[in-house]
Design an enzyme around this catalytic site. Structure first.
Site, PDB file in Angstrom:
ATOM      1  N   ARG A   1      53.023  65.778  19.625  1.00 24.88           N
ATOM      2  CA  ARG A   1      52.741  65.233  20.951  1.00 24.88           C
ATOM      3  C   ARG A   1      53.081  66.257  22.039  1.00 24.88           C
ATOM      4  O   ARG A   1      52.446  66.287  23.086  1.00 24.88           O
ATOM      5  CB  ARG A   1      53.552  63.946  21.167  1.00 24.88           C
TER       6      ARG A   1
ATOM      7  N   LYS B   1      54.714  53.132  20.398  1.00 27.61           N
ATOM      8  CA  LYS B   1      54.831  51.990  21.316  1.00 27.61           C
ATOM      9  C   LYS B   1      53.806  52.066  22.441  1.00 27.61           C
ATOM     10  O   LYS B   1      53.140  51.089  22.750  1.00 27.61           O
ATOM     11  CB  LYS B   1      56.241  51.931  21.935  1.00 27.61           C
TER      12      LYS B   1
ATOM     13  N   ARG C   1      67.229  62.250  20.791  1.00 30.73           N
ATOM     14  CA  ARG C   1      66.581  60.966  21.117  1.00 30.73           C
ATOM     15  C   ARG C   1      66.608  60.024  19.921  1.00 30.73           C
ATOM     16  O   ARG C   1      66.809  58.820  20.071  1.00 30.73           O
ATOM     17  CB  ARG C   1      65.146  61.200  21.581  1.00 30.73           C
TER      18      ARG C   1
ATOM     19  N   ARG D   1      55.784  67.125  28.039  1.00 34.46           N
ATOM     20  CA  ARG D   1      57.098  66.546  28.318  1.00 34.46           C
ATOM     21  C   ARG D   1      58.197  67.449  27.779  1.00 34.46           C
ATOM     22  O   ARG D   1      58.204  67.769  26.590  1.00 34.46           O
ATOM     23  CB  ARG D   1      57.197  65.156  27.682  1.00 34.46           C
TER      24      ARG D   1
ATOM     25  N   ARG E   1      66.520  49.002  25.902  1.00 30.86           N
ATOM     26  CA  ARG E   1      66.987  50.037  24.974  1.00 30.86           C
ATOM     27  C   ARG E   1      68.474  49.935  24.717  1.00 30.86           C
ATOM     28  O   ARG E   1      69.019  50.747  23.975  1.00 30.86           O
ATOM     29  CB  ARG E   1      66.700  51.412  25.568  1.00 30.86           C
TER      30      ARG E   1
HETATM   31  P1  ADP Z   1      59.960  57.749  23.989  1.00 33.22           P
HETATM   32  O1  ADP Z   1      59.819  56.342  23.551  1.00 33.22           O
HETATM   33  O2  ADP Z   1      58.917  58.660  23.448  1.00 33.22           O
HETATM   34  O3  ADP Z   1      61.352  58.314  23.801  1.00 33.22           O
HETATM   35  P2  ADP Z   1      59.804  56.993  26.827  1.00 33.22           P
HETATM   36  O4  ADP Z   1      58.678  57.484  27.624  1.00 33.22           O
HETATM   37  O5  ADP Z   1      59.861  55.546  26.511  1.00 33.22           O
HETATM   38  O6  ADP Z   1      59.756  57.901  25.533  1.00 33.22           O
HETATM   39  O7  ADP Z   1      61.191  57.391  27.524  1.00 33.22           O
HETATM   40  C1  ADP Z   1      61.469  58.692  27.963  1.00 33.22           C
HETATM   41  C2  ADP Z   1      62.905  58.776  28.498  1.00 33.22           C
HETATM   42  O8  ADP Z   1      63.040  57.923  29.653  1.00 33.22           O
HETATM   43  C3  ADP Z   1      64.003  58.310  27.549  1.00 33.22           C
HETATM   44  O9  ADP Z   1      64.408  59.305  26.642  1.00 33.22           O
HETATM   45  C4  ADP Z   1      65.107  57.927  28.545  1.00 33.22           C
HETATM   46  O10 ADP Z   1      65.785  59.054  29.038  1.00 33.22           O
HETATM   47  C5  ADP Z   1      64.332  57.317  29.695  1.00 33.22           C
HETATM   48  N1  ADP Z   1      64.194  55.847  29.498  1.00 33.22           N
HETATM   49  C6  ADP Z   1      63.047  55.164  29.281  1.00 33.22           C
HETATM   50  N2  ADP Z   1      63.286  53.843  29.130  1.00 33.22           N
HETATM   51  C7  ADP Z   1      64.630  53.699  29.255  1.00 33.22           C
HETATM   52  C8  ADP Z   1      65.518  52.598  29.168  1.00 33.22           C
HETATM   53  N3  ADP Z   1      65.076  51.348  28.945  1.00 33.22           N
HETATM   54  N4  ADP Z   1      66.853  52.821  29.325  1.00 33.22           N
HETATM   55  C9  ADP Z   1      67.326  54.042  29.568  1.00 33.22           C
HETATM   56  N5  ADP Z   1      66.554  55.129  29.636  1.00 33.22           N
HETATM   57  C10 ADP Z   1      65.214  54.976  29.475  1.00 33.22           C
END
Ligand code: ADP
Length: 190
Positions: A127, A14, A145, A133, A88
């Site tokens: 990654r 994404k 996740r 991270r 999400r």
């Molecule tokens: P990825 O898509 O690789 O899991 P992101 O960088 O999008 O990573 O998100 C990292 C973390 O940030 C998620 O696992 C969650 O804990 C938090 N997060 C990000 N976006 C949201 C969201 N829309 N709602 C709740 N938590 C979120």
């Protein structure tokens, strides 16, 4: 005005594709994951968000929706936004629709990157070498996740399908090929 939701499991690509779509269509890119990671690490909000994200759990909806809305407010004259990693949950999807309505706009399309689970695990593991991270480094957290995605986020697909805005895109292949597929989908819809 084009408002795109880029949707898909962790590791689907994404972020990588959002940067390209943003350039191509002149959009603002908002990644809630990036916004959480950019918070002052000493702030209570950052500590709270990290307590969820480090375990691979979602940050609660009320906090996430607030942070998303204040991020959008920073770009009052935008031509459109690409929402990456938001919504999400179904509650977030509903909140986003409501919020955009107050601004006289709406989501144009939800682009879903489709990638098999074993490929996701492989990508996230790789990654971790560069990202630093903590949520990429541990296979148990990666699995959590993916499970959280299946339980809480995958149902958001039905939300956009019901609005005829959902487009599934094959997320396997070269970055360029996938980008082309996404651009075709946007151009067919916008
Ligand atoms: P990825 O898509 O690789 O899991 P992101 O960088 O999008 O990573 O998100 C990292 C973390 O940030 C998620 O696992 C969650 O804990 C938090 N997060 C990000 N976006 C949201 C969201 N829309 N709602 C709740 N938590 C979120």
């Amino acid at each position: 005005m084009i408002n795109i939701v880029i949707f898909g499991p962790p590791g689907a690509g994404k972020g990588t594709q959002s940067i390209r779509l943003k350039e191509k269509f002149g959009l603002v890119h908002i990644s809630t994951g990036d916004v959480f990671r950019a918070l002052d690490p000493e702030s209570d909000l950052a500590k709270l968000a990290k307590s969820y994200s480090d375990k691979g759990n979602l940050v609660p909806d009320d906090i996430t929706i607030n942070i998303l809305e204040s991020e959008v407010a920073k770009h009052p004259n935008e031509d459109g936004v690409i929402y990456d990693g938001f919504p999400r949950t179904e509650a977030q999807a509903e909140a986003l629709d409501k919020f955009l309505k107050t601004k006289g706009t709406s989501i144009t399309i939800a682009l879903a990157l489709e990638v098999k689970e074993d490929e996701l695990r492989e990508r996230l593991k790789n990654r971790a070498i560069d990202s630093g991270r903590p949520d990429d480094a541990d296979p148990a957290i990666i699995q959590n996740r993916i499970d959280v995605y299946k339980q809480q986020t995958a149902p958001v697909a039905d939300y956009y399908k019901a609005q005829n805005k959902y487009i599934g895109v094959n997320g396997i292949g070269s970055i360029e090929d996938i980008f082309e597929r996404l651009c075709d989908a946007v151009q067919a819809h916008a």
